[in-house]
Design a protein around this motif. Structure first.
Motif, PDB file in Angstrom:
ATOM      1  N   ALA A 111       1.287  -1.408  -0.114  1.00  0.00           N
ATOM      2  CA  ALA A 111      -0.323  -0.021   0.111  1.00  0.00           C
ATOM      3  C   ALA A 111       0.601   1.117   0.042  1.00  0.00           C
ATOM      4  CB  ALA A 111      -0.712  -0.055   1.295  1.00  0.00           C
ATOM      5  N   ALA A 112       2.338   1.529   0.992  1.00  0.00           N
ATOM      6  CA  ALA A 112       2.753   2.409   1.388  1.00  0.00           C
ATOM      7  C   ALA A 112       3.269   2.613  -0.733  1.00  0.00           C
ATOM      8  CB  ALA A 112       3.821   2.067   1.743  1.00  0.00           C
ATOM      9  N   MET A 113       3.953   1.649  -1.431  1.00  0.00           N
ATOM     10  CA  MET A 113       4.310   1.720  -2.440  1.00  0.00           C
ATOM     11  C   MET A 113       3.660   2.368  -3.610  1.00  0.00           C
ATOM     12  SD  MET A 113       8.064   1.265  -1.970  1.00  0.00           S
ATOM     13  CE  MET A 113       7.687   1.890  -3.607  1.00  0.00           C
ATOM     14  N   LEU A 114       1.972   1.849  -3.366  1.00  0.00           N
ATOM     15  CA  LEU A 114       1.343   2.047  -4.382  1.00  0.00           C
ATOM     16  C   LEU A 114       1.001   3.534  -4.198  1.00  0.00           C
ATOM     17  CD1 LEU A 114      -0.395  -1.678  -4.286  1.00  0.00           C
ATOM     18  CD2 LEU A 114       1.285  -0.637  -6.110  1.00  0.00           C
ATOM     19  N   VAL A 115       0.204   3.567  -2.542  1.00  0.00           N
ATOM     20  CA  VAL A 115       0.195   5.725  -3.004  1.00  0.00           C
ATOM     21  C   VAL A 115       1.125   6.307  -3.439  1.00  0.00           C
ATOM     22  CG1 VAL A 115      -0.237   7.000  -0.688  1.00  0.00           C
ATOM     23  CG2 VAL A 115      -1.470   4.959  -0.844  1.00  0.00           C
ATOM     24  N   SER A 116       2.378   5.366  -3.454  1.00  0.00           N
ATOM     25  CA  SER A 116       3.158   6.844  -3.673  1.00  0.00           C
ATOM     26  C   SER A 116       3.919   6.960  -4.568  1.00  0.00           C
ATOM     27  CB  SER A 116       4.826   6.069  -2.893  1.00  0.00           C
ATOM     28  OG  SER A 116       5.307   5.841  -3.073  1.00  0.00           O
ATOM     29  N   ALA A 117       2.996   5.384  -5.899  1.00  0.00           N
ATOM     30  CA  ALA A 117       4.008   5.940  -7.318  1.00  0.00           C
ATOM     31  C   ALA A 117       2.317   6.195  -8.026  1.00  0.00           C
ATOM     32  CB  ALA A 117       3.825   4.322  -7.305  1.00  0.00           C
ATOM     33  N   GLY A 118       0.983   6.248  -7.457  1.00  0.00           N
ATOM     34  CA  GLY A 118      -0.242   6.779  -8.013  1.00  0.00           C
ATOM     35  C   GLY A 118      -0.295   7.926  -7.113  1.00  0.00           C
ATOM     36  N   GLY A 119       0.221   8.340  -6.484  1.00  0.00           N
ATOM     37  CA  GLY A 119      -0.735   9.894  -6.128  1.00  0.00           C
ATOM     38  C   GLY A 119      -2.232   9.883  -5.426  1.00  0.00           C
ATOM     39  N   LYS A 120      -2.123   8.428  -4.598  1.00  0.00           N
ATOM     40  CA  LYS A 120      -3.583   8.705  -4.349  1.00  0.00           C
ATOM     41  C   LYS A 120      -3.435   8.606  -3.025  1.00  0.00           C
ATOM     42  CE  LYS A 120      -5.830   7.282  -7.328  1.00  0.00           C
ATOM     43  NZ  LYS A 120      -7.449   8.238  -8.250  1.00  0.00           N
ATOM     44  N   PRO A 121      -4.102   8.829  -2.145  1.00  0.00           N
ATOM     45  CA  PRO A 121      -4.383   9.411  -0.711  1.00  0.00           C
ATOM     46  C   PRO A 121      -4.404   7.465   0.073  1.00  0.00           C
ATOM     47  CG  PRO A 121      -6.116   9.676  -1.552  1.00  0.00           C
ATOM     48  CD  PRO A 121      -5.921   9.807  -2.545  1.00  0.00           C
ATOM     49  N   GLU A 122      -4.819   6.801  -0.410  1.00  0.00           N
ATOM     50  CA  GLU A 122      -4.734   5.552   0.001  1.00  0.00           C
ATOM     51  C   GLU A 122      -5.099   4.353  -0.578  1.00  0.00           C
ATOM     52  OE1 GLU A 122      -8.058   5.329   2.825  1.00  0.00           O
ATOM     53  OE2 GLU A 122     -10.049   6.243   1.929  1.00  0.00           O
ATOM     54  N   VAL A 123      -5.186   3.594  -0.376  1.00  0.00           N
ATOM     55  CA  VAL A 123      -5.175   2.157  -1.274  1.00  0.00           C
ATOM     56  C   VAL A 123      -6.649   1.383  -0.473  1.00  0.00           C
ATOM     57  CG1 VAL A 123      -4.536  -0.358  -1.496  1.00  0.00           C
ATOM     58  CG2 VAL A 123      -3.120   1.135  -1.528  1.00  0.00           C
ATOM     59  N   LYS A 124      -7.499   0.810  -1.471  1.00  0.00           N
ATOM     60  CA  LYS A 124      -8.676   0.623  -0.645  1.00  0.00           C
ATOM     61  C   LYS A 124      -8.791  -1.327  -1.414  1.00  0.00           C
ATOM     62  CE  LYS A 124     -11.483   4.759  -0.131  1.00  0.00           C
ATOM     63  NZ  LYS A 124     -12.849   5.015  -0.177  1.00  0.00           N
ATOM     64  N   PRO A 125      -8.678  -1.850  -0.614  1.00  0.00           N
ATOM     65  CA  PRO A 125      -8.695  -3.489  -1.634  1.00  0.00           C
ATOM     66  C   PRO A 125      -9.700  -4.108  -1.255  1.00  0.00           C
ATOM     67  CG  PRO A 125      -7.300  -2.875   0.811  1.00  0.00           C
ATOM     68  CD  PRO A 125      -8.036  -1.625   1.177  1.00  0.00           C
ATOM     69  N   THR A 126     -10.282  -4.733  -1.913  1.00  0.00           N
ATOM     70  CA  THR A 126     -11.742  -5.259  -2.371  1.00  0.00           C
ATOM     71  C   THR A 126     -11.452  -7.503  -1.798  1.00  0.00           C
ATOM     72  OG1 THR A 126     -12.274  -3.436  -3.676  1.00  0.00           O
ATOM     73  CG2 THR A 126     -13.516  -6.162  -3.918  1.00  0.00           C
ATOM     74  N   THR A 127     -12.165  -7.576  -1.353  1.00  0.00           N
ATOM     75  CA  THR A 127     -12.239  -9.120  -1.095  1.00  0.00           C
ATOM     76  C   THR A 127     -13.907  -9.518  -1.426  1.00  0.00           C
ATOM     77  OG1 THR A 127     -11.286  -8.927   0.861  1.00  0.00           O
ATOM     78  CG2 THR A 127     -11.712 -10.996   0.509  1.00  0.00           C
ATOM     79  N   SER A 128     -13.069 -10.989  -2.708  1.00  0.00           N
ATOM     80  CA  SER A 128     -14.539 -11.554  -3.423  1.00  0.00           C
ATOM     81  C   SER A 128     -14.084 -12.547  -3.714  1.00  0.00           C
ATOM     82  CB  SER A 128     -14.920 -10.790  -4.835  1.00  0.00           C
ATOM     83  OG  SER A 128     -15.394 -11.635  -5.285  1.00  0.00           O
ATOM     84  N   GLY A 129     -15.019 -14.200  -3.284  1.00  0.00           N
ATOM     85  CA  GLY A 129     -14.511 -15.312  -3.775  1.00  0.00           C
ATOM     86  C   GLY A 129     -13.489 -15.391  -2.332  1.00  0.00           C
ATOM     87  N   GLY A 130     -12.675 -15.111  -1.143  1.00  0.00           N
ATOM     88  CA  GLY A 130     -11.644 -15.325  -0.592  1.00  0.00           C
ATOM     89  C   GLY A 130      -9.970 -14.703  -1.163  1.00  0.00           C
ATOM     90  N   VAL A 131     -10.259 -13.492  -2.813  1.00  0.00           N
ATOM     91  CA  VAL A 131      -9.030 -12.920  -3.128  1.00  0.00           C
ATOM     92  C   VAL A 131      -9.495 -11.762  -2.411  1.00  0.00           C
ATOM     93  CG1 VAL A 131      -7.331 -12.838  -5.456  1.00  0.00           C
ATOM     94  CG2 VAL A 131      -9.872 -14.877  -5.008  1.00  0.00           C
ATOM     95  N   THR A 132      -8.151 -11.146  -2.342  1.00  0.00           N
ATOM     96  CA  THR A 132      -7.868  -9.728  -1.992  1.00  0.00           C
ATOM     97  C   THR A 132      -7.125  -9.551  -3.074  1.00  0.00           C
ATOM     98  OG1 THR A 132      -8.132 -10.444   0.522  1.00  0.00           O
ATOM     99  CG2 THR A 132      -7.018  -8.007  -0.596  1.00  0.00           C
ATOM    100  N   THR A 133      -7.721  -7.643  -3.675  1.00  0.00           N
ATOM    101  CA  THR A 133      -7.320  -7.414  -4.946  1.00  0.00           C
ATOM    102  C   THR A 133      -7.504  -5.912  -4.333  1.00  0.00           C
ATOM    103  OG1 THR A 133      -9.249  -7.174  -6.039  1.00  0.00           O
ATOM    104  CG2 THR A 133      -8.570  -8.922  -6.504  1.00  0.00           C
ATOM    105  N   VAL A 134      -6.055  -5.385  -5.223  1.00  0.00           N
ATOM    106  CA  VAL A 134      -5.610  -3.589  -5.217  1.00  0.00           C
ATOM    107  C   VAL A 134      -5.519  -2.946  -6.870  1.00  0.00           C
ATOM    108  CG1 VAL A 134      -3.899  -2.354  -4.316  1.00  0.00           C
ATOM    109  CG2 VAL A 134      -5.459  -3.529  -2.921  1.00  0.00           C
ATOM    110  N   SER A 135      -6.293  -2.362  -7.329  1.00  0.00           N
ATOM    111  CA  SER A 135      -5.194  -1.681  -8.677  1.00  0.00           C
ATOM    112  C   SER A 135      -5.600  -0.482  -8.402  1.00  0.00           C
ATOM    113  CB  SER A 135      -6.281  -2.102 -10.125  1.00  0.00           C
ATOM    114  OG  SER A 135      -5.516  -2.032 -10.685  1.00  0.00           O
ATOM    115  N   LEU A 136      -4.646   0.595  -8.700  1.00  0.00           N
ATOM    116  CA  LEU A 136      -4.073   1.960  -8.266  1.00  0.00           C
ATOM    117  C   LEU A 136      -3.477   2.001 -10.228  1.00  0.00           C
ATOM    118  CD1 LEU A 136      -3.741   2.630  -5.004  1.00  0.00           C
ATOM    119  CD2 LEU A 136      -5.445   3.107  -5.793  1.00  0.00           C
ATOM    120  N   PRO A 137      -3.860   3.827 -10.327  1.00  0.00           N
ATOM    121  CA  PRO A 137      -2.835   3.802 -11.468  1.00  0.00           C
ATOM    122  C   PRO A 137      -2.040   4.578 -11.267  1.00  0.00           C
ATOM    123  CG  PRO A 137      -4.977   5.385 -10.796  1.00  0.00           C
ATOM    124  CD  PRO A 137      -4.771   4.448  -9.949  1.00  0.00           C
ATOM    125  N   ARG A 138      -0.878   4.564 -12.312  1.00  0.00           N
ATOM    126  CA  ARG A 138       0.591   5.356 -11.965  1.00  0.00           C
ATOM    127  C   ARG A 138       0.287   6.766 -12.168  1.00  0.00           C
ATOM    128  NH1 ARG A 138       5.055   0.997 -13.145  1.00  0.00           N
ATOM    129  NH2 ARG A 138       3.731   0.437 -14.784  1.00  0.00           N
TER     130      ARG A 138
END
Length: 470
Positions: A111-138
């Motif tokens: 989360a720390a690396m993705l926020v710094s690379a994408g300029g987003k204030p935070e990372v919001k994971p999504t969980t579905s079917g037991g799989v947690t995912t994150v995707s952010l623009p850089r």
């Protein structure tokens, strides 16, 4: 019994968690087992920056900094140093899968690396079917993120998109979710190869295992699409007892079905250097020669001439001072097969063959007993003829080769910047000489072997040796 053996083999086989449609896959069964390879790269990197471990290990993960030679850097990221890692390079980006010791720590670091690379204030994971995912623009373009399930995590970064979402982020997110959602299948090809690191090129049917120490880098692999003829099994060769000399020394036992292909390659090279030579007659002579060879061949490249003209076909033909010896089935029949050469432009009859004057130099074709010797340098041809032994010896492999790295470094240095400007095809050779030349000049030797196996597959091995002391 066979099913049991097969099952045991598959159970022991590494199981890469590789993305589909990958051009290159790198699989490391245990991250903490790379010490030998790292030791070699450390020494090699003193003379070639491209070989430094930091250069290669920076590619292990799309957005985290990892160093397998320092397990603490892995555990601080929540990654298991004793676990596997698979890196998949695709046209649309890179995927890296690893086993975790602490999923929460991994998510925090990611989360720390993705926020710094994408300029987003935070990372919001999504969980579905037991799989947690994150995707952010850089900010640099494209998307980055990961999919996590249990102790398995696959991270990705796309290569393009700019500031506009091109949809590849969702494609990669779906692929990483698939990868963590199921156990990877064992790859029996890897189990048959020694190594602590494996490189797979799926489109070329190539798999290479790598291991090493401070003084050696060892590669062994298989390939289904090498541009090589089939070879005979290991056995007796008239060149088996010869001592390797020169920049390149290679012995081969070409299978009968591959002799014509091997001779055709030589013919095409000579034809390019001798455009005046009648193509139909050249083909006829080559065919007659092919029918009278046993398949035992020796190739010797002594060195690369000083300041060769690499900007012309004939200049490139005569740059390496080389000769080829081939065992013939019948000396008298071979002499008859070579007779048409006397009528070629620039041909001169010799006591034991012919000298063919072509643009850029002279080609020599000589017959000594049951040995046909063809070369582009008289001194190299004569030296090879003089050292051909009376008796042969068994070769352990279908092909073996030895490279003198110091002579190779000297040869690579003959490619100048002006050569590259005149012919872009020489750019790769120039780059290799510039980057690896200093390392080759300080290396001990490079050697290897190759065998043909079933289904048109070749198995090969290469060892790069450095001096015992730096």
């Amino acid at each position: 019994m066979l099913p049991l053996v097969l099952a045991a083999s598959l159970a022991a086989a590494p199981a890469p968690r590789a993305a589909t449609a990958s051009g290159i896959v790198v699989h490391i069964p245990r991250l903490d087992a790379l010490q030998g390879v790292t030791a070699f790269l450390d020494r090699a990197g003193q003379h070639a920056a491209l070989m430094r471990p930091v250069v290669w290990y920076a590619e292990l993960h799309p957005f985290l900094s990892l160093d397998p030679s320092q397990p603490d850097t892995l555990t601080r990221m929540g990654i298991d140093p004793a676990g596997p890692m698979t890196v998949s390079l695709r046209a649309n980006g890179r995927v890296s899968c690893a086993r975790l010791t602490d999923p929460k720590v991994f998510q925090e670091k990611a989360a720390a690396m993705l926020v710094s690379a994408g300029g987003k204030p935070e990372v919001k994971p999504t969980t579905s079917g037991g799989v947690t995912t994150v995707s952010l623009p850089r900010e640099s373009g494209g998307q980055a993120g990961y999919a996590l399930k249990g102790q398995e995590a696959c991270a990705f970064a796309t290569t393009g998109g700019g500031s506009v979402d091109d949809g590849q982020g969702q494609v990669m997110l779906k692929e990483t979710s698939r990868l963590v959602g199921r156990a990877p299948k064992a790859d029996a090809r890897l189990a048959r190869l020694p190594g602590v690191l494996y490189v797979l090129l799926p489109e070329r049917g190539m798999v290479v295992g790598m291991d090493g120490s401070a003084t050696e880098l060892r590669l062994e692999g298989t390939a289904t699409q090498l541009p090589l003829p089939p070879f005979q099994a290991s056995g007796a060769s008239p060149y088996g007892a010869m001592k390797p000399e020169g920049m390149l020394f290679s012995r081969a036992r070409v299978a009968p079905a591959g002799v014509s292909q091997a001779v055709g390659t030589v013919r095409a090279s000579i034809q390019q250097a001798c455009p005046r030579c009648p193509p139909a007659e050249m083909f006829s002579v080559a065919s007659a020669v092919s029918e009278r060879l046993t398949g035992n061949v020796l190739v010797v490249v002594d060195n690369v001439g000083q300041r060769p003209n690499l900007r012309t076909p004939e200049g490139r033909f005569f740059a390496p001072r080389q000769a080829v010896a081939a065992e013939v089935t019948d000396a008298a029949a071979m002499k008859s097969a070579l007779a048409p050469l006397a009528k070629f432009p620039g041909a001169k009859a010799l006591e034991d063959g012919y000298a063919l004057d072509v643009k850029g130099g002279t080609l020599f074709v000589r017959l000594k007993g049951r040995q046909l010797v063809v070369g582009n340098d008289e001194a190299v041809v004569r030296s090879l003829q003089a050292t051909l032994p009376q008796e042969g010896a068994k070769l352990p492999h279908s092909v073996d080769f030895t490279v003198d790295p110091k002579r190779l470094a000297s040869g690579l240095n003959q490619v100048s910047l002006m050569d590259v400007v005149s012919d872009q095809q020489l750019a790769g050779i120039f780059a290799v000489g510039l980057e690896l030349g200093p390392l080759l000049a300080r290396s001990e030797h490079i050697s290897g072997w190759l065998d043909s196996v079933s289904g048109g597959t070749h198995r090969f091995s290469t060892t790069w040796t450095l001096p015992a002391s730096p």
